[in-house]
Design a protein around this motif. Structure first.
Motif, PDB file in Angstrom:
ATOM      1  N   LYS A   1       0.835  -1.203   0.000  1.00 35.72           N
ATOM      2  CA  LYS A   1       0.000   0.000   0.000  1.00 35.72           C
ATOM      3  C   LYS A   1       0.873   1.256   0.000  1.00 35.72           C
ATOM      4  N   PHE A   2       1.884   1.255   0.837  1.00 33.83           N
ATOM      5  CA  PHE A   2       2.761   2.427   0.959  1.00 33.83           C
ATOM      6  C   PHE A   2       3.476   2.719  -0.360  1.00 33.83           C
ATOM      7  N   ILE A   3       4.024   1.682  -0.986  1.00 36.98           N
ATOM      8  CA  ILE A   3       4.768   1.859  -2.233  1.00 36.98           C
ATOM      9  C   ILE A   3       3.845   2.367  -3.337  1.00 36.98           C
ATOM     10  N   ILE A   4       2.631   1.812  -3.440  1.00 35.29           N
ATOM     11  CA  ILE A   4       1.684   2.231  -4.479  1.00 35.29           C
ATOM     12  C   ILE A   4       1.324   3.703  -4.316  1.00 35.29           C
ATOM     13  N   PHE A   5       1.073   4.126  -3.080  1.00 36.88           N
ATOM     14  CA  PHE A   5       0.647   5.509  -2.897  1.00 36.88           C
ATOM     15  C   PHE A   5       1.811   6.486  -2.980  1.00 36.88           C
ATOM     16  N   ILE A   6       3.020   6.044  -2.692  1.00 34.31           N
ATOM     17  CA  ILE A   6       4.179   6.899  -2.935  1.00 34.31           C
ATOM     18  C   ILE A   6       4.285   7.194  -4.431  1.00 34.31           C
ATOM     19  N   ASN A   7       4.088   6.160  -5.254  1.00 27.28           N
ATOM     20  CA  ASN A   7       4.159   6.358  -6.705  1.00 27.28           C
ATOM     21  C   ASN A   7       2.968   7.147  -7.240  1.00 27.28           C
TER      22      ASN A   7
ATOM     23  N   LEU B   1       9.081  14.227  -4.364  1.00 27.72           N
ATOM     24  CA  LEU B   1       9.145  12.976  -5.113  1.00 27.72           C
ATOM     25  C   LEU B   1       9.510  13.252  -6.574  1.00 27.72           C
ATOM     26  N   LEU B   2       9.751  12.167  -7.322  1.00 26.67           N
ATOM     27  CA  LEU B   2      10.246  12.293  -8.694  1.00 26.67           C
ATOM     28  C   LEU B   2       9.284  13.069  -9.585  1.00 26.67           C
ATOM     29  N   GLY B   3       7.974  12.876  -9.420  1.00 25.01           N
ATOM     30  CA  GLY B   3       6.996  13.544 -10.277  1.00 25.01           C
ATOM     31  C   GLY B   3       6.966  15.049 -10.108  1.00 25.01           C
ATOM     32  N   PHE B   4       7.531  15.548  -9.014  1.00 23.83           N
ATOM     33  CA  PHE B   4       7.564  16.997  -8.812  1.00 23.83           C
ATOM     34  C   PHE B   4       8.638  17.666  -9.666  1.00 23.83           C
ATOM     35  N   LEU B   5       9.692  16.925 -10.020  1.00 23.98           N
ATOM     36  CA  LEU B   5      10.812  17.507 -10.770  1.00 23.98           C
ATOM     37  C   LEU B   5      10.379  18.130 -12.096  1.00 23.98           C
ATOM     38  N   PRO B   6       9.622  17.421 -12.971  1.00 22.54           N
ATOM     39  CA  PRO B   6       9.228  18.074 -14.232  1.00 22.54           C
ATOM     40  C   PRO B   6       8.290  19.250 -14.018  1.00 22.54           C
ATOM     41  N   LYS B   7       7.441  19.187 -12.982  1.00 18.17           N
ATOM     42  CA  LYS B   7       6.539  20.311 -12.737  1.00 18.17           C
ATOM     43  C   LYS B   7       7.304  21.505 -12.189  1.00 18.17           C
ATOM     44  N   TRP B   8       8.325  21.242 -11.401  1.00 20.60           N
ATOM     45  CA  TRP B   8       9.168  22.327 -10.907  1.00 20.60           C
ATOM     46  C   TRP B   8       9.905  22.996 -12.062  1.00 20.60           C
ATOM     47  N   ILE B   9      10.397  22.199 -13.005  1.00 26.08           N
ATOM     48  CA  ILE B   9      11.060  22.758 -14.187  1.00 26.08           C
ATOM     49  C   ILE B   9      10.066  23.579 -15.006  1.00 26.08           C
ATOM     50  N   SER B  10       8.837  23.065 -15.148  1.00 26.92           N
ATOM     51  CA  SER B  10       7.803  23.787 -15.893  1.00 26.92           C
ATOM     52  C   SER B  10       7.483  25.122 -15.238  1.00 26.92           C
ATOM     53  N   ILE B  11       7.448  25.144 -13.909  1.00 26.28           N
ATOM     54  CA  ILE B  11       7.182  26.393 -13.200  1.00 26.28           C
ATOM     55  C   ILE B  11       8.287  27.408 -13.478  1.00 26.28           C
ATOM     56  N   MET B  12       9.538  26.938 -13.536  1.00 26.31           N
ATOM     57  CA  MET B  12      10.641  27.841 -13.844  1.00 26.31           C
ATOM     58  C   MET B  12      10.511  28.410 -15.260  1.00 26.31           C
ATOM     59  N   VAL B  13      10.094  27.561 -16.215  1.00 27.10           N
ATOM     60  CA  VAL B  13       9.963  28.006 -17.604  1.00 27.10           C
ATOM     61  C   VAL B  13       8.830  29.011 -17.756  1.00 27.10           C
TER      62      VAL B  13
END
Length: 332
Positions: free
Chosen positions: A233-239, A249-261
């Motif tokens: 359960k923990f692993i599924i919800f982390i992803n 988490l990893l999914g925040f990285l592209p959104k953070w880059i998008s915010i910078m752009v």
């Protein structure tokens, strides 16, 4: 007579069609690659699953894709005959609409969750990731600015709101895909090649989730509530939270880059961030309900025991925080 070929034959043509589309220098070659890709994916749906739900999904997918492909080849002819005339922007507009229909972006998104619901997890992963490569590459070359940013913002909002009351894993991934397409298209609008990096990370996260759901034989959240393994359960919800873009988490990285752009365009940025907050809200709500509602009865069983690969792939989601922190420091 029912002709059946080995799966690797369909996979070969699926791979070839995408390569033809992204490497072609003409609209006709791009269209031909799209058609090869389409005609190789439909037999994978029908022959490899062979049930009424998959047949219905294959028919819906074929009709939508054929209609969009017809618009693309018609606009290619229009380019050839009337290039440089008064309505020279019309082909760009219609090609943008056709490719957005192929991708399942709002407001042409109604077919996408229904088709995904009738697929196995392997084909669902292909539809969420590989099948988007060709239309996205073509869209990055031929797009009409106003139409693209309008559908990008609508997709971000519709994908976030429509996923709130969903309990099907496939439909949640479908509406999440629609929301992510809004972010990717917004990066295209700002002429940034970083949409490719965004798409790579999205594909990786979707692969982990689809692999997890396939391995644990999960289709609905009610099944996850009956699971007694807290680690799974923990692993599924982390992803899932990573897919929603929760920092660090990893999914925040592209959104953070998008915010910078997109930092100079505040209204667009507010709409995109608000849609992500809505997505994270219902992911978190499902997470709390799954961990708090617990039952001793086991009405479902996973296909096999949890493998080490499941945890190793999910580890990349957690380790990404060590990459985001230095990047944020250097950007300052």
């Amino acid at each position: 007579m029912n002709l059946y070929f080995p799966p690797f034959i369909y996979s070969f043509f699926l791979f070839s069609g995408t390569l033809i589309s992204i490497s072609s220098s003409s609209l006709f070659g791009m269209w031909m690659g799209l058609e090869i890709n389409l005609m190789s994916f439909i037999p994978m749906i029908i022959n490899l699953e062979n049930n009424k739900k998959s047949s219905e999904a294959a028919i819906k997918y074929f009709l939508i894709q054929a209609m969009a492909s017809a618009m693309v080849i018609f606009m290619a002819l229009y380019f050839y005959l009337f290039s440089g005339y008064v309505f020279s922007q019309t082909p760009n507009l219609l090609i943008t609409l056709a490719l957005c229909m192929k991708l399942g972006m709002a407001p042409f998104h109604f077919w996408f969750p229904e088709v995904l619901e009738g697929l196995s997890w392997v084909n669902s992963l292909l539809l969420l990731t590989w099948q988007k490569i060709s239309p996205l590459v073509i869209l990055s070359i031929f797009f009409f600015n106003k139409a693209l940013i309008t559908m990008a913002l609508i997709s971000a909002i519709v994908g976030a709101i429509s996923g709130i009351n969903q309990t099907s894993m496939r439909k949640i991934l479908a509406f999440s895909s629609i929301s992510h397409l809004g972010w990717i298209s917004s990066l295209m609008y700002f002429n940034s090649s970083l949409w490719i990096s965004y798409f790579y990370i999205y594909c990786f996260t979707s692969f982990i989730l689809c692999f997890s759901f396939w391995m644990l034989n999960l289709n609905f959240f009610s099944q996850l509530m009956l699971n007694q393994n807290i680690n799974e359960k923990f692993i599924i919800f982390i992803n899932l939270l990573s897919l929603g873009g929760l920092p660090p988490l990893l999914g925040f990285l592209p959104k953070w880059i998008s915010i910078m752009v997109m930092s100079n365009n505040f209204p667009i940025l507010i709409i995109l961030i608000s849609s992500s907050l809505i997505t994270l809200y219902f992911y978190t709500r499902l997470c709390f309900s799954t961990f708090t509602l617990y039952t001793q009865s086991m009405n479902w069983f996973s296909k096999n025991k949890t493998s080490k690969n499941f945890y190793i792939m999910s580890l990349f989601t957690l380790l990404s925080m060590f990459g985001i922190i230095p990047l944020s420091i250097f950007s300052i």
